[in-house]
Design a protein around this motif. Sequence first.
Motif, mmCIF file in Angstrom:
data_model
loop_
_atom_site.group_PDB
_atom_site.id
_atom_site.type_symbol
_atom_site.label_atom_id
_atom_site.label_comp_id
_atom_site.label_asym_id
_atom_site.label_seq_id
_atom_site.Cartn_x
_atom_site.Cartn_y
_atom_site.Cartn_z
ATOM 1 N N SER A 228 0.826 -1.201 0.000
ATOM 2 C CA SER A 228 0.000 0.000 0.000
ATOM 3 C C SER A 228 0.866 1.259 0.000
ATOM 4 O O SER A 228 1.892 1.335 0.653
ATOM 5 C CB SER A 228 -0.953 0.005 1.198
ATOM 6 O OG SER A 228 -0.259 -0.213 2.402
ATOM 7 N N PHE A 251 -2.642 -3.195 -2.451
ATOM 8 C CA PHE A 251 -2.105 -2.136 -3.314
ATOM 9 C C PHE A 251 -2.906 -0.847 -3.124
ATOM 10 O O PHE A 251 -3.086 -0.070 -4.056
ATOM 11 C CB PHE A 251 -2.120 -2.584 -4.768
ATOM 12 C CG PHE A 251 -1.149 -3.705 -5.058
ATOM 13 C CD1 PHE A 251 0.177 -3.431 -5.335
ATOM 14 C CD2 PHE A 251 -1.564 -5.022 -5.002
ATOM 15 C CE1 PHE A 251 1.079 -4.457 -5.568
ATOM 16 C CE2 PHE A 251 -0.668 -6.061 -5.237
ATOM 17 C CZ PHE A 251 0.656 -5.777 -5.528
ATOM 18 N N CYS A 254 -1.897 3.227 -4.333
ATOM 19 C CA CYS A 254 -0.675 3.254 -5.149
ATOM 20 C C CYS A 254 -0.948 4.194 -6.323
ATOM 21 O O CYS A 254 -1.447 3.781 -7.377
ATOM 22 C CB CYS A 254 -0.318 1.854 -5.629
ATOM 23 S SG CYS A 254 0.176 0.738 -4.284
ATOM 24 N N LEU A 257 -0.010 3.373 -10.026
ATOM 25 C CA LEU A 257 -0.347 2.063 -10.585
ATOM 26 C C LEU A 257 -1.160 2.189 -11.868
ATOM 27 O O LEU A 257 -2.205 2.833 -11.894
ATOM 28 C CB LEU A 257 -1.138 1.244 -9.558
ATOM 29 C CG LEU A 257 -1.573 -0.163 -9.979
ATOM 30 C CD1 LEU A 257 -0.361 -1.031 -10.309
ATOM 31 C CD2 LEU A 257 -2.403 -0.815 -8.872
ATOM 32 N N PHE A 260 -2.515 -3.984 -13.637
ATOM 33 C CA PHE A 260 -2.555 -5.063 -12.651
ATOM 34 C C PHE A 260 -2.965 -6.335 -13.378
ATOM 35 O O PHE A 260 -4.044 -6.399 -13.976
ATOM 36 C CB PHE A 260 -3.559 -4.737 -11.541
ATOM 37 C CG PHE A 260 -3.618 -5.765 -10.438
ATOM 38 C CD1 PHE A 260 -2.851 -5.614 -9.290
ATOM 39 C CD2 PHE A 260 -4.439 -6.886 -10.544
ATOM 40 C CE1 PHE A 260 -2.901 -6.557 -8.273
ATOM 41 C CE2 PHE A 260 -4.498 -7.833 -9.533
ATOM 42 C CZ PHE A 260 -3.728 -7.667 -8.390
#
Length: 290
Positions: A228, A251, A254, A257, A260
């Motif tokens: 995280s 996560f 984030c 990001l 995924f």
Amino acid sequence: DGDLSKLHPDMKVIGDNVFQGNPKITKAGIDKNIVSIGAYAFANSGLRTIGTGDTDSMALVTSIGNNAFEGCGKLMSVSLPKVKTIGQYAFKDCSALVTVNVPLLQEISIGMFYECTALSAISSGASSVRKHAFYKCTSLSEITLPSVKVIGETSVPANVTLEDFEDYVVFYDCKSLKKVYVGKSNESQVDVSVGAFAFYGCTALTAFNAESPYDLSNAASIGFGAFSMSGVVDVVVGKEHGISDIGDYAFYACAGLKNFTSESLTVLPEHLFNNDDLSHNSAVPLLVTL
């Protein structure tokens, strides 16, 4: 003269608190017969080096107690070629410590390098890394752990929340940490378990076992809040027949990001990325591929 290289030849153990607070002790090139160092043995002393510059120094030391070198603010280098166990917070607040060589160490214990703000390099064959091990090691930019199987705490209470992060973090506030590698480069990746909040807040961490993405394809488990508020951009979690679930908030927030990917997860926790459900992206505004 502050040099402990000429202790009595029959001495095998340096007990608890023996040199605690002694500013005259500057070098612990200890005779090769010493096998054990007790808790707080050199805490807050004037030590500058441990086992460096002498091939026999610390040659037989295999165990070191809790807080043994805590607060040694002038300590810059450590070489312990035979040590297998080091107690909790052994090098806490060693603010000048830069390099550590502990090739046979079995576990990087709780708080071992707590607030070692100058630490930049460590060589270790440890199979596990416990909570607070690298707490506020702000100069650490890269770490390789070739034998590690567990990073952090894999067992947490069912009612754990985001507010509990300081109880479990491993690399907390490691502002410079950019790359983490586990497993040996000439072998298949180890099945590493990443515990709760292990890399919480590592905002510079963009590479985990690969330049990009985070390669967690062989992960054995990923705990609550493990990455995280980290610097992840792309991540691969689980290969075919790999892990089927992942910790909530793993996560969370984030902010960088984007992608995924997983071939094995069967369920995504409701708060994997956000406080809200998966349909909201307020905490991961750049996420485009799921």
